[in-house]
Write a protein that holds these residues in place. Structure first.
Motif, mmCIF file in Angstrom:
data_model
loop_
_atom_site.group_PDB
_atom_site.id
_atom_site.type_symbol
_atom_site.label_atom_id
_atom_site.label_comp_id
_atom_site.label_asym_id
_atom_site.label_seq_id
_atom_site.Cartn_x
_atom_site.Cartn_y
_atom_site.Cartn_z
ATOM 1 N N GLU B 90 0.971 -1.311 -0.042
ATOM 2 C CA GLU B 90 -0.147 0.153 0.083
ATOM 3 C C GLU B 90 1.038 1.157 0.093
ATOM 4 O O GLU B 90 1.710 1.290 0.953
ATOM 5 C CB GLU B 90 -0.844 -0.154 1.474
ATOM 6 N N GLY B 95 -4.916 7.379 -0.636
ATOM 7 C CA GLY B 95 -5.776 6.718 -1.474
ATOM 8 C C GLY B 95 -5.930 4.997 -1.222
ATOM 9 O O GLY B 95 -6.975 4.494 -1.380
ATOM 10 N N PHE B 96 -4.972 4.841 -0.301
ATOM 11 C CA PHE B 96 -5.195 3.371 0.373
ATOM 12 C C PHE B 96 -5.449 1.968 -0.799
ATOM 13 O O PHE B 96 -5.986 1.268 -0.546
ATOM 14 C CB PHE B 96 -6.320 3.240 1.196
ATOM 15 N N LYS B 97 -4.741 2.405 -2.001
ATOM 16 C CA LYS B 97 -4.969 1.428 -2.783
ATOM 17 C C LYS B 97 -4.084 0.199 -2.658
ATOM 18 O O LYS B 97 -2.967 0.384 -2.018
ATOM 19 C CB LYS B 97 -4.518 2.049 -4.241
ATOM 20 N N THR B 98 -4.311 -1.056 -2.887
ATOM 21 C CA THR B 98 -3.360 -2.103 -2.597
ATOM 22 C C THR B 98 -2.875 -2.808 -3.706
ATOM 23 O O THR B 98 -3.891 -3.064 -4.615
ATOM 24 C CB THR B 98 -4.344 -2.934 -1.680
#
Lengths: 116, 110
Positions: B90, B95-98
């Motif tokens: 992450e 944005g907390f995209k994984t």
């Protein structure tokens, strides 16, 4: 842990039709939901990020008019595959997080879409 | 570019043997690293994250920033550990995209 429910688990549709997939957080409020696509024996590819009440943010190369995402409430996000084609056949997975509480991501069980 | 690499698609070990699932990442900032697991016919779930420094089900993972690695280890594998394991990153840009690696299937033989 928290539960995220995805519906349907599998769907078969004809080319040219549209299919809606639902992702619900059952026992928490999901400020953010993520939609992934997984091809056989490959990793999860992030398609888009949706925040409640605002437009989704799509990853590069993902057609926003093809994959419509709506996050109308804190417990529901939907992904609609419009005018589906056989190449859209895939496994679609959603995840949900409550970012206000810095929670971990919880995943749905996935939806297997087959376009014939 | 942000990338997570899991070099082994399949890892097969005997019960009781040590196991190490490799993960390397490519990212210029200070990411958060995770291991997710998917047991047969179950959904993906978080196994552990580097900031918690926990041992979950006997598994540990140490973040090595110099080698940009986050290998998952367990000293004595059990049959119930057989599953698909995904390393994930992450970014620290919000944005907390994984970002997921391709996954490693662990098969623990009796």
């Amino acid at each position: 842990g928290a539960v995220v429910s995805q519906h349907p688990s599998w769907v078969i549709c004809k080319s040219g039709t549209s299919v809606k997939i639902e992702c619900r957080s059952l026992d928490f409020q999901a400020t953010t939901m993520f939609w992934y696509r997984q091809f056989p024996k490959q990793s999860l590819m992030l398609m888009a990020t949706s925040n409640e009440g605002s437009k989704a943010t799509y990853e590069q190369g993902v057609e926003k008019d093809k994959f419509l995402i709506n996050h109308a409430s804190l417990t529901l996000s939907t992904l609609t595959v419009t005018s589906a084609h056989p190449e859209d056949s895939s496994f679609y997975i959603c995840s949900a997080r409550d970012l206000d509480r810095e929670s971990e991501a919880f995943f749905g069980q996935g939806t297997r879409l087959t376009v014939v | 570019a942000q990338r997570v690499t899991q070099p082994e698609k399949l890892l097969s070990v005997f019960k009781g043997a040590p196991v190490e699932l490799k993960c390397n990442y490519s990212y210029s900032g200070s990411p958060e690293l995770f291991w997710y697991v998917q047991y047969s016919r179950q959904r993906l779930q978080l196994l552990l994250r580097h900031i918690s420094r926990e041992s979950i089900k006997g598994f540990t993972a140490d973040l090595n920033k110099g080698e940009t690695s986050f290998h998952l280890k367990k000293p004595f594998a059990q049959e119930e550990d057989s599953a698909m394991y995904y390393c994930a990153l992450e970014p620290d840009t919000g944005g907390f995209k994984t970002i997921f690696g391709a996954g490693t299937r662990l098969f623990v033989k009796a």
